[in-house]
Write a protein that holds these residues in place. Structure first.
Motif, PDB file in Angstrom:
ATOM      1  N   ARG A  22       0.916  -1.177  -0.066  1.00 45.04           N
ATOM      2  CA  ARG A  22      -0.193  -0.123  -0.101  1.00 45.04           C
ATOM      3  C   ARG A  22       0.787   1.384   0.042  1.00 45.04           C
ATOM      4  N   PRO A  23       0.324   2.394  -0.367  1.00 43.90           N
ATOM      5  CA  PRO A  23       0.939   3.619  -0.406  1.00 43.90           C
ATOM      6  C   PRO A  23       1.279   4.012   0.721  1.00 43.90           C
ATOM      7  N   ALA A  24       2.471   4.620   1.244  1.00 37.06           N
ATOM      8  CA  ALA A  24       2.657   5.040   2.871  1.00 37.06           C
ATOM      9  C   ALA A  24       4.014   5.667   2.818  1.00 37.06           C
ATOM     10  N   LEU A  25       4.136   6.592   4.006  1.00 33.56           N
ATOM     11  CA  LEU A  25       5.398   7.306   4.391  1.00 33.56           C
ATOM     12  C   LEU A  25       6.200   6.964   5.492  1.00 33.56           C
ATOM     13  N   ILE A  26       7.339   6.253   5.404  1.00 32.73           N
ATOM     14  CA  ILE A  26       7.922   5.587   6.391  1.00 32.73           C
ATOM     15  C   ILE A  26       8.835   6.695   6.917  1.00 32.73           C
ATOM     16  N   ILE A  27       8.491   6.891   8.320  1.00 28.00           N
ATOM     17  CA  ILE A  27       9.380   8.030   9.108  1.00 28.00           C
ATOM     18  C   ILE A  27      10.406   7.181   9.747  1.00 28.00           C
ATOM     19  N   ILE A  28      11.630   7.931   9.600  1.00 27.15           N
ATOM     20  CA  ILE A  28      12.942   7.314  10.195  1.00 27.15           C
ATOM     21  C   ILE A  28      13.623   8.338  11.234  1.00 27.15           C
ATOM     22  N   LYS A  29      13.852   7.777  12.190  1.00 24.35           N
ATOM     23  CA  LYS A  29      14.558   8.306  13.299  1.00 24.35           C
ATOM     24  C   LYS A  29      15.764   7.518  14.159  1.00 24.35           C
ATOM     25  N   HIS A 381      13.973  -9.406  15.690  1.00 24.83           N
ATOM     26  CA  HIS A 381      13.422  -8.402  16.356  1.00 24.83           C
ATOM     27  C   HIS A 381      13.662  -6.822  15.757  1.00 24.83           C
ATOM     28  N   GLN A 382      14.843  -6.965  14.898  1.00 23.63           N
ATOM     29  CA  GLN A 382      15.200  -5.782  14.403  1.00 23.63           C
ATOM     30  C   GLN A 382      15.431  -5.632  12.791  1.00 23.63           C
ATOM     31  N   LYS A 383      15.321  -6.909  12.339  1.00 20.11           N
ATOM     32  CA  LYS A 383      15.763  -7.035  10.487  1.00 20.11           C
ATOM     33  C   LYS A 383      14.497  -7.753  10.100  1.00 20.11           C
ATOM     34  N   GLY A 384      14.147  -7.589   8.736  1.00 19.21           N
ATOM     35  CA  GLY A 384      13.265  -8.349   7.997  1.00 19.21           C
ATOM     36  C   GLY A 384      12.077  -7.692   7.994  1.00 19.21           C
ATOM     37  N   THR A 385      11.315  -6.599   8.743  1.00 18.19           N
ATOM     38  CA  THR A 385      10.055  -6.206   8.665  1.00 18.19           C
ATOM     39  C   THR A 385      10.066  -4.801   8.732  1.00 18.19           C
ATOM     40  N   LEU A 386       8.940  -4.128   8.039  1.00 24.73           N
ATOM     41  CA  LEU A 386       8.696  -2.717   8.264  1.00 24.73           C
ATOM     42  C   LEU A 386       7.713  -2.325   9.178  1.00 24.73           C
ATOM     43  N   ALA A 387       8.394  -1.926  10.171  1.00 23.60           N
ATOM     44  CA  ALA A 387       7.523  -1.750  11.551  1.00 23.60           C
ATOM     45  C   ALA A 387       8.276  -0.811  12.390  1.00 23.60           C
ATOM     46  N   PRO A 388       7.448   0.062  13.266  1.00 23.81           N
ATOM     47  CA  PRO A 388       8.045   1.043  14.350  1.00 23.81           C
ATOM     48  C   PRO A 388       8.866   0.024  15.044  1.00 23.81           C
ATOM     49  N   GLY A 389       9.981   0.645  15.488  1.00 17.18           N
ATOM     50  CA  GLY A 389      11.130   0.070  16.263  1.00 17.18           C
ATOM     51  C   GLY A 389      12.138  -0.782  15.488  1.00 17.18           C
ATOM     52  N   TYR A 390      11.836  -1.322  14.231  1.00 18.23           N
ATOM     53  CA  TYR A 390      13.133  -2.002  13.555  1.00 18.23           C
ATOM     54  C   TYR A 390      13.919  -1.219  12.782  1.00 18.23           C
ATOM     55  N   ASP A 391      15.001  -1.651  12.647  1.00 15.69           N
ATOM     56  CA  ASP A 391      16.094  -1.059  11.693  1.00 15.69           C
ATOM     57  C   ASP A 391      15.332  -0.593  10.529  1.00 15.69           C
ATOM     58  N   ALA A 392      15.847   0.733  10.020  1.00 15.45           N
ATOM     59  CA  ALA A 392      15.367   1.455   8.907  1.00 15.45           C
ATOM     60  C   ALA A 392      16.259   0.674   7.561  1.00 15.45           C
ATOM     61  N   ALA A 430      17.857   1.473  -5.038  1.00 15.88           N
ATOM     62  CA  ALA A 430      18.405   2.023  -4.100  1.00 15.88           C
ATOM     63  C   ALA A 430      18.381   1.143  -2.789  1.00 15.88           C
ATOM     64  N   THR A 431      19.518   0.876  -1.960  1.00 19.09           N
ATOM     65  CA  THR A 431      19.332   0.230  -0.708  1.00 19.09           C
ATOM     66  C   THR A 431      19.757   1.229   0.535  1.00 19.09           C
ATOM     67  N   ILE A 432      18.727   1.131   1.711  1.00 19.64           N
ATOM     68  CA  ILE A 432      18.943   2.057   2.805  1.00 19.64           C
ATOM     69  C   ILE A 432      19.235   1.153   3.974  1.00 19.64           C
ATOM     70  N   LEU A 433      20.263   1.250   4.499  1.00 21.41           N
ATOM     71  CA  LEU A 433      20.759   0.702   5.747  1.00 21.41           C
ATOM     72  C   LEU A 433      20.700   1.539   7.108  1.00 21.41           C
ATOM     73  N   ARG A 434      19.875   1.120   7.826  1.00 23.25           N
ATOM     74  CA  ARG A 434      19.784   1.991   9.085  1.00 23.25           C
ATOM     75  C   ARG A 434      19.327   3.431   8.818  1.00 23.25           C
ATOM     76  N   GLY A 435      18.492   3.787   7.724  1.00 26.17           N
ATOM     77  CA  GLY A 435      18.130   5.080   7.422  1.00 26.17           C
ATOM     78  C   GLY A 435      19.228   5.817   6.678  1.00 26.17           C
ATOM     79  N   ARG A 436      20.441   5.029   6.226  1.00 23.29           N
ATOM     80  CA  ARG A 436      21.256   5.804   5.327  1.00 23.29           C
ATOM     81  C   ARG A 436      21.251   5.307   3.991  1.00 23.29           C
ATOM     82  N   LEU A 437      21.547   5.847   3.117  1.00 18.02           N
ATOM     83  CA  LEU A 437      21.551   5.471   1.623  1.00 18.02           C
ATOM     84  C   LEU A 437      22.877   5.090   1.350  1.00 18.02           C
ATOM     85  N   VAL A 438      23.041   3.927   1.214  1.00 23.65           N
ATOM     86  CA  VAL A 438      24.463   2.902   0.977  1.00 23.65           C
ATOM     87  C   VAL A 438      24.468   2.610  -0.521  1.00 23.65           C
ATOM     88  N   TYR A 439      23.636   2.793  -1.385  1.00 26.55           N
ATOM     89  CA  TYR A 439      23.494   2.222  -2.752  1.00 26.55           C
ATOM     90  C   TYR A 439      22.511   2.852  -3.395  1.00 26.55           C
TER      91      TYR A 439
END
Length: 464
Positions: A22-29, A381-392, A430-439
């Motif tokens: 679905r369409p969404a805006l993923i907020i990263i902090k 608990h931190q990888k493999g899913t788009l959900a709050p609290g997981y690594d971006a 593109a590939t994003i690792l913990r909220g940073r663009l790496v590729y």
């Protein structure tokens, strides 16, 4: 948006969240997913003190980064084959945000605590994606297992047959029982290369340049008998067990019955077993050699059916490169060539090119290449899913676009692969690792931003 910089949000019309797209805006902090909002949300409405740096990817798919839990990096000791720098750049180019490094074919292998520390030192500052590590079980190292669990290895791998390298010998029944006793109660997992030497002759007879000669030397019974052994141990000790790179569909019934009987058993297959068939391997084309072998097209159909039914848990690369000379391309001798296939960079498009023709959905890609693989190595608990609290960790890709694998676009250290010239569906943008663009679009972040992931096991072992 500049490579290496923090991204405040990702906006896409196609975000894979659970079973939905679905369409969404993923907020990263602070490198984590803070919240997932409706696509139309304005950045100034999010409540941040500063305007968000929003990466709008339009109609491209945004989904969790791939977790490839079966990668042979080979550093230290065989860095001519691969290495952390080249392997993790290739991973980033393929939308892989986490790899788990196998304990061989590096020298020394990761079979003691001190060897694990050597591996960590070699990887430090050289990884473009996050990296975890498997340890190894070999004869006589059972007292090293709990210290390695405490130090953060994701689990352990063993061989029931010659591994291909002398410094990682295969285990006996006695070794396995000793290891199982050490691992009881730890929450760790034991991975099995499930082939056993059987009584019938498996010596290669016939033309060594014909693939059938090699295939006949590694029959299905080698896998099924090995898996019987694994199941007995798994049921007896109730230690998590995992079958790596299942090639033979004939073992699937055994695995299903074992699970029904209460065995904590999981199983993976690989991109090469799902995409390549024995009937199509040319004479002398030793780049196709791997162990267990690539089998026939009917077997492949059964593997796909098992994936669809949930009987196979995950799909991995088993990226196992070597230098070109070890593939014996000059002689085309399958019996002498190194067994291993390079595919780390191309796992996502390899899988999607075939899976999309078999009515798999984008949510299946996430489940099989990200979620289940993260769960295997206790990173779910931190990888493999788009959900709050997981690594971006995200991969941005176009499932409809096609591209051809050409040598110039391969980022593995050695470019030899059976997929050269393949036209695949699914381009990683593109590939994003913990909220940073790496590729992004063929370019990499100038500095490696990957972290070493150490797995925390909270239980204590039942055996001292």
């Amino acid at each position: 948006m500049e490579l290496g910089k923090n991204i405040g949000a990702v906006r896409s019309k196609r975000v894979v969240i659970g079973d939905e797209v679905r369409p969404a805006l993923i907020i990263i902090k602070h490198g984590k997913i803070q919240q997932i909002l409706p696509h139309s949300t304005l950045s100034e409405d999010v409540g941040c003190e500063l305007p968000l740096q929003v990466l709008d990817v339009g109609d491209s798919v945004a989904m969790p980064g791939i977790v490839d839990c079966h990668v042979h990096v080979n550093e230290p000791g065989r860095t001519g084959w691969e290495g952390f720098w080249s392997a993790t750049r290739a991973a980033a180019a393929g939308g892989v945000t986490t790899i788990v490094d196998m304990p061989l074919n590096s020298i020394p292998p990761t079979t003691t605590l001190s060897h694990f520390h050597v591996k960590q030192r070699e990887a430090a500052g050289r990884c473009f994606v996050d990296t975890a590590f498997w340890g190894g079980v070999v004869p006589g190292n059972q007292q090293e297992l709990w210290p390695m669990v405490q130090a953060g290895v994701a689990g352990f791998k063993c061989f029931l047959i010659h591994s291909g390298v002398e410094e990682f010998p295969h285990v006996t029944d006695a070794d396995l029982h000793a290891a199982m006793k050490q691992l009881q109660g730890t929450g760790s997992v034991l991975l099995f290369h499930a082939e056993l030497d059987v009584q019938q002759s498996t010596e290669e007879t016939g033309d060594p340049c014909q693939y059938t000669t090699f295939l006949q030397s590694r029959p299905d019974i080698m896998e099924t008998e090995a898996i019987r052994t694994v199941i007995e141990l798994c049921l007896q000790y109730q230690v998590r067990c995992h079958i790596v790179h299942l090639s033979s569909a004939k073992a699937l019934t055994l695995i299903q019955k074992a699970r029904q009987a209460g065995a904590p058993l999981t199983v993976e297959t690989t991109h090469h077993y799902l995409n390549l068939c024995a009937e199509h391997i040319p004479a002398g084309a030793t780049q196709f050699k791997c162990c267990p072998p690539i089998r026939g097209s009917n077997n492949q159909k059964q593997l796909w059916a098992a994936l669809k039914a949930g009987h196979i848990d995950m799909v991995v690369s088993d990226h196992s490169p070597c230098t070109p000379d070890l593939k014996k391309l000059d002689s085309g001798d399958f019996t002498q060539a190194w067994g291993g296939i390079s595919s780390l960079q191309f796992g996502l498009p390899l899988f999607w090119s075939s899976a999309s023709k078999r009515d798999f959905e984008l949510s299946d890609v996430v489940r099989l290449l990200s979620q289940k693989t993260a769960r295997l190595c206790s990173l779910d608990h931190q990888k493999g899913t788009l959900a709050p609290g997981y690594d971006a960790d995200l991969v941005i890709w176009d499932p409809e676009r096609q591209f051809q694998i050409e040598e110039g676009g391969i980022h593995h250290k050695n470019k030899l692969t059976p997929y050269l010239g393949f036209t695949l569906q699914g381009v990683v943008n593109a590939t994003i690792l913990r909220g940073r663009l790496v590729y992004r679009d063929g370019s990499f972040c100038p500095e490696p931003l990957g972290k070493q992931l150490l797995i925390s096991q909270r239980k204590t072992p039942s055996q001292p």
